[in-house]
Design an enzyme around this catalytic site. Structure first.
Site, mmCIF file in Angstrom:
data_model
loop_
_atom_site.group_PDB
_atom_site.id
_atom_site.type_symbol
_atom_site.label_atom_id
_atom_site.label_comp_id
_atom_site.label_asym_id
_atom_site.label_seq_id
_atom_site.Cartn_x
_atom_site.Cartn_y
_atom_site.Cartn_z
ATOM 1 N N CYS A 193 -4.441 -7.505 -2.696
ATOM 2 C CA CYS A 193 -3.813 -7.006 -3.917
ATOM 3 C C CYS A 193 -2.424 -7.555 -4.163
ATOM 4 C CB CYS A 193 -3.813 -5.488 -3.905
ATOM 5 S SG CYS A 193 -2.923 -4.787 -2.515
ATOM 6 N N HIS A 245 -1.874 -0.036 -2.481
ATOM 7 C CA HIS A 245 -2.325 -1.006 -3.473
ATOM 8 C C HIS A 245 -1.120 -1.459 -4.292
ATOM 9 C CE1 HIS A 245 -5.403 -3.064 -5.651
ATOM 10 N NE2 HIS A 245 -5.219 -2.399 -6.799
ATOM 11 N N ASP A 260 -5.149 -4.629 -13.374
ATOM 12 C CA ASP A 260 -5.317 -4.773 -11.923
ATOM 13 C C ASP A 260 -6.045 -6.072 -11.642
ATOM 14 O OD1 ASP A 260 -5.655 -4.601 -9.249
ATOM 15 O OD2 ASP A 260 -6.534 -2.595 -9.235
#
Lengths: 335, 660
Positions: free
Chosen positions: B406, B450, B466
């Protein structure tokens, strides 16, 4: 302070020490010496079972009947015969079988042609010591004929009551109830035996001596009566005079109360058993040459006196009864 | 007489085992020399017991304790801190285990073990630890019972049962003390964490590799109870610090606070309660985006909840979050400028790509779509073990390695966006969670950490993007196992009886949570609440103490009454008292009379085991038996008393040369 001598003797160091001095019992005299002879003689026949032999003698001195229970072949009958012979009493033996009738025990009246009337022919029960071998192989009817005689010390045949000789002992042997072909004695009849002894297997040393030694039956034939009926009666009288202190009675009551607590036994000890227990302990103390009862005496005779009267609730295994009685002793502290 | 002769050998091993079990878990916290020393003590004593060595001399032991105390004072100062005190206690407990001569010594050692139990709570207070220590406590109590059973007649099952009864009888009292003992504000046992100890969790900066450390950590970050179901997995973004400033490698939150953003709320929102584990920072996590700050916190500029103090204890708060929202439609010029800033000479290839995209697709929407499709179509891989990156980390990632997780994607995405003239910022936090079906709550662990991106589009304001989801949709979809998912419900039905989703981990986490809720977080405030509930409004500590005394006194009285009832009858006369004194003298030289043992049997046993004592013992036994059981006695009660008074078994044994 006449006691001091005997007590010191009793307590001289060393395991298993037994003193025969009995300076504290005034009328002891020769009967005590003859008693110890008898004891030694029995121990020569029944090897390695000093404790059981002593218990048997205590039972007799307490005036009670004796039940010897164990598997066949461990010497029950030998012990019973050695006892009977050594005590010097008249004895009879009945081999109990399943077709034994009450008349075979107590006797019958038969017609006498000479006198023209009935004559009573006494059965084997008319003896001072009756060996009832394998009592639990007979039917309940034959058993109860004997057991009635044990309690009443008299028999009634054809409406005539006949007293049994004095002293009168029954030494019965039986196989464990788990064996085939047995009629278990009910509790009420077991209760008539003051003690039940279990012999157990001999230890290695005793068994070796047994293997080496001569035939037991020959040895048995050479046994002499070491005592007489008068001796036995005198000894019984002495036993009744053994002192039981308040502290000791406290202990007996505490023990008995513990047996009556719910949880361990189906039923506790009855008052009659309690009296028997004390009587047996007196006899044990007498055999030890003491004029008073100690808690140890109670503990020594308790397995014999209570073993056949107390049924453990969670009985598992061969030794359950024995173990629960030792646990009972360990649970009750001395007062 | 060696120690093995007086103490039950099994109990000695049991004591040494319990001590080892208590000391070993301290290994990571306490110095190695201490561990080795104390374990050596325990080993020595077990060998000494097994091989019947002579006990160490008292002088040696005294010297060792002085040396130990001196060592602790030198290392930790004259007034030792927590660690110093624990070190001292552990050392002394180990030393006491070397000095097991009598039953009394054994009991002292066992008691020291009880204190060692407490030391563990100074470091950690988890339910598992408490359960472990409860077992050790039972073990220690059983050991004490075994030592007390001087005739060694009790079978182990009876010993354990007695120990359970003893420990069990203490439970009501412990519960009372727990509920009523006056408390200081703060958690049980104070702050478990050492001051200055690094707590895991998100920081306010992010450089490549930061989050992977968290990704491998199973520690719980927080737990959430929802008021109602209905939050989808794709909406489970737990908002943490927002990072604005990029130096080519590291993203930072920056010191400058932006003016508060405007929020326009949509229709959907949800309420929930968060139980946050301490992480040493001020921020408090909430679902994107929180509607208002809970009591004691403020809603900051980046829609981040901030507590007034760093969170050092477990904290609970109730929040409502908006699920439909528009944020920062009217964002100020200089905020947007900040969201476009890039270091001048870093990542040239990425900047070039951004500029190219800008010219090719015109507006922000076009750039966004193009970059996302690039991530989707080109061979990017999601991995928690990416290759190391150099100075121009974004360039290397985007054009060379193409492997990352991430933070790589978020960082690269934000840099492209900024290069293409679309304001972008990075949001760190947690994504997803693990639904606990046993307790019906969500567990968010550090492994759920995250990072994602928010881009600003003129008609939408700040919009969450995202990029990781574009590369690895599974990371977002399976990040949580939500109960209202259909397949879960059908799976539960299929197995019938024992739902497959109850796994040990969930049960354990549920237990931990209940333990936290009901035991560790029972604070002064909750104590007041409880007392109010039973009708005591003003509960200052004097009142609490009085209440405690009033509650505890009957319990203690009841226990004492029970104890007295089972006590053997009070020794009535002087004969008995004298004999009891005689027995206790013998007990002190290791010959305890069993409670049911008759006086002759006892005397005979002593004659066998301690022949040197047989003459006086026989004399006293005769006197006692004569007085107690016979109709005539060799001496009077006074004579017995005199005999007992003169009886000195220790001296007789010493003179006879017997070792004891």
């Amino acid at each position: 302070m006449a006691d001091e001598v005997s007590l010191t003797g009793q307590l001289a160091p060393g395991p298993g020490h037994r003193s025969r001095s009995r300076a504290d019992t005034p009328e002891s005299g020769g009967s005590a010496a003859r008693l110890s002879h008898a004891l030694a003689q029995i121990n020569d026949i029944v090897l390695g079972k000093e404790r059981q032999v002593k218990l048997c003698l205590a039972c007799i001195l307490a005036g009670g009947h004796l039940l010897i229970e164990d598997v066949p072949g461990v010497g029950k009958t030998t012990l019973a015969q050695a006892l009977a012979r050594s005590l010097g009493l008249s004895f009879q033996r009945i081999q109990f079988t399943s077709d034994l009738l009450p008349a075979d025990v107590v006797g019958v009246s038969i017609f006498d042609q000479l006198s023209g009337g009935f004559r009573f022919r006494p059965g084997p029960v008319f003896a001072q010591i009756l060996l009832a071998d394998e009592i639990n192989r007979a039917t309940p009817k034959a058993q109860s004929a004997l057991l009635e005689a044990m309690e009443e010390r008299q028999v009634t045949v054809d409406g005539e009551t006949r007293a049994l000789p004095e002293p009168f002992f029954v030494i019965a042997t039986q196989n464990p109830a788990t064996q085939a072909g047995t009629f278990a004695l009910p509790e009420s009849q077991l209760d008539r035996f003051l003690m039940r002894i279990q012999l157990g297997y001999p230890d290695a040393r005793a068994e070796r001596a047994l293997l080496r030694g001569e035939d037991r039956r020959d040895a048995m034939r050479r046994l002499h009566g070491r005592l007489s009926a008068a001796d036995i009666l005198a000894l019984q009288r002495q036993v009744r005079e053994i002192h039981a202190s308040e502290a000791l009675l406290d202990y007996v009551q505490a023990l008995v109360a513990r047996t009556r607590r719910p949880g361990r036994f189906v039923a506790g000890l009855s008052p009659r058993s309690t009296v028997n227990l004390l009587q047996a302990a007196r006899a044990w103390a007498h055999l030890d040459g003491r004029g008073f009862v100690l808690p140890e005496d109670i503990q020594n005779v308790l397995p014999g006196v209570a073993g056949h009267r107390l049924q453990p609730i969670d009985a598992t295994g061969e030794r359950a009864q024995e173990e629960s009685i030792s646990a009972l002793i360990a649970e009750v502290p001395l007062p | 007489m060696s120690s093995a002769a007086t103490l039950r050998t099994g109990a000695v091993y049991s004591l040494l085992g319990a001590m080892a079990a208590l000391i070993v878990p301290h290994t990571p916290r306490l110095p190695d020399w201490l561990m080795l020393t104390v374990l050596a003590f325990l080993l020595w004593q077990s060998l000494a017991t097994a091989l019947r060595w002579k006990p160490l001399s008292r002088w040696l032991l005294a010297g060792m304790s002085v040396a130990a105390t001196a060592a602790v004072v030198i290392s930790f100062g004259p007034v030792p801190d927590r660690e110093g005190s624990v070190v001292l206690l552990v050392l002394m407990a180990g030393l006491k285990c070397l000095e097991l001569r009598s039953v009394r010594d054994a009991h002292v050692a066992t008691l020291l073990g009880h204190f060692l139990i407490v030391t563990h709570f100074l470091y950690s207070q988890t339910a598992l630890l408490a359960a472990f220590l409860a077992l050790i406590l039972l073990w220690l109590v059983a050991t004490g019972v075994a030592f007390q059973d001087r005739n060694r007649t009790l079978p182990p099952v009876r010993i354990l049962r007695t120990a359970a009864v003893i420990a069990g009888s203490a439970l009501p009292l412990a519960a009372l003390l727990f509920l009523l003992f006056p408390r200081v504000q703060g958690p049980l046992f104070g702050d478990a964490a050492t001051p200055g100890r690094a707590t895991t969790g998100l920081g306010d900066a992010m450089s490549p590799g930061d989050i992977v450390d968290l990704g491998l950590s199973d520690e719980v970050a927080f737990r959430v109870d929802f008021d109602a179901v209905g939050v989808g997995a794709h909406e489970m973004y737990w908002r943490g610090p927002v990072l604005w400033d990029f130096d080519g490698r590291t993203w930072r939150a920056g010191r400058r606070a932006n003016p508060p953003a405007t929020v326009r709320a949509g229709r959907r929102e949800t309420g929930y309660r968060v139980t946050l584990e301490p992480h040493g920072r001020r921020w408090m996590f909430a679902l994107d985006v929180p509607a208002a700050a809970p009591a004691g916190a403020v809603l900051g500029a980046d829609l981040l909840l901030r507590a007034q103090h760093p969170i050092r204890t477990r904290t609970r708060y109730v929040v409502r979050s908006l699920l439909d929202y528009r944020v920062g439609l009217e964002e100020s010029e200089h905020v947007l400028r900040r969201a476009l800033r890039l270091p001048p000479d870093a990542n040239p290839r990425t900047v070039a790509l951004g500029t190219l995209l800008r010219t090719r697709s015109g507006d922000g929407h076009g750039v966004l779509a193009e970059v996302l499709s690039m991530f989707r179509q080109q061979p990017f891989h999601y991995t928690l073990a990416p290759p190391a990156l150099g100075r121009d980390s974004v360039d290397e990632f985007l054009f060379d390695t193409r492997r990352g997780f991430c933070e790589h994607y978020a960082s690269a995405f934000a840099v492209i966006m900024r290069a293409a003239g679309v304001p972008a910022r990075i949001v760190t936090g947690y994504q997803g969670g693990e639904y606990n079906n046993v307790g019906n709550y969500l567990v968010v662990r550090q492994s759920h950490a995250h990072a994602w991106v928010e881009v600003w589009l003129p008609d939408q304001g700040w919009r969450r993007v995202d990029p990781t989801a574009a590369v690895a949709p599974g990371r977002v979809e399976t990040g949580s196992a939500l109960p209202w998912r259909d397949q879960d419900a059908s799976r539960a039905r299929d197995t019938g009886g024992w739902p497959s989703w109850i796994d040990a981990r969930q049960v354990l986490d549920h237990l931990t949570r209940s333990w936290n809720d009901w035991v560790l977080d029972y604070s002064a405030e909750r104590q007041r609440g409880l007392l109010r509930y039973v009708g005591l409004s003003d509960a200052g500590w004097p009142r609490l103490a009085a209440l405690l005394a009033a509650a505890v006194a009957p319990a203690v009285a009841a226990l004492a009454a029970l104890r007295l009832r089972h006590r053997p009858a009070l020794r009535a006369d002087r004969v008995d008292r004298a004999y009891a004194r005689f027995c206790s003298k013998l007990e002190r030289v290791g010959c305890a009379r069993r409670p049911h043992e008759g006086p002759y049997d006892f005397a005979r046993r002593i004659a066998m085991t301690r022949p040197a004592l047989s003459v006086p013992v026989d004399q006293i036994t005769l006197a006692y038996v004569g007085l107690r059981y016979a109709h005539a006695a060799p001496v009077s009660a006074a004579g017995l008393e005199a005999l007992v008074r003169a009886f000195a078994p220790r001296r007789v044994l010493r003179q006879s040369g017997a070792r004891y």
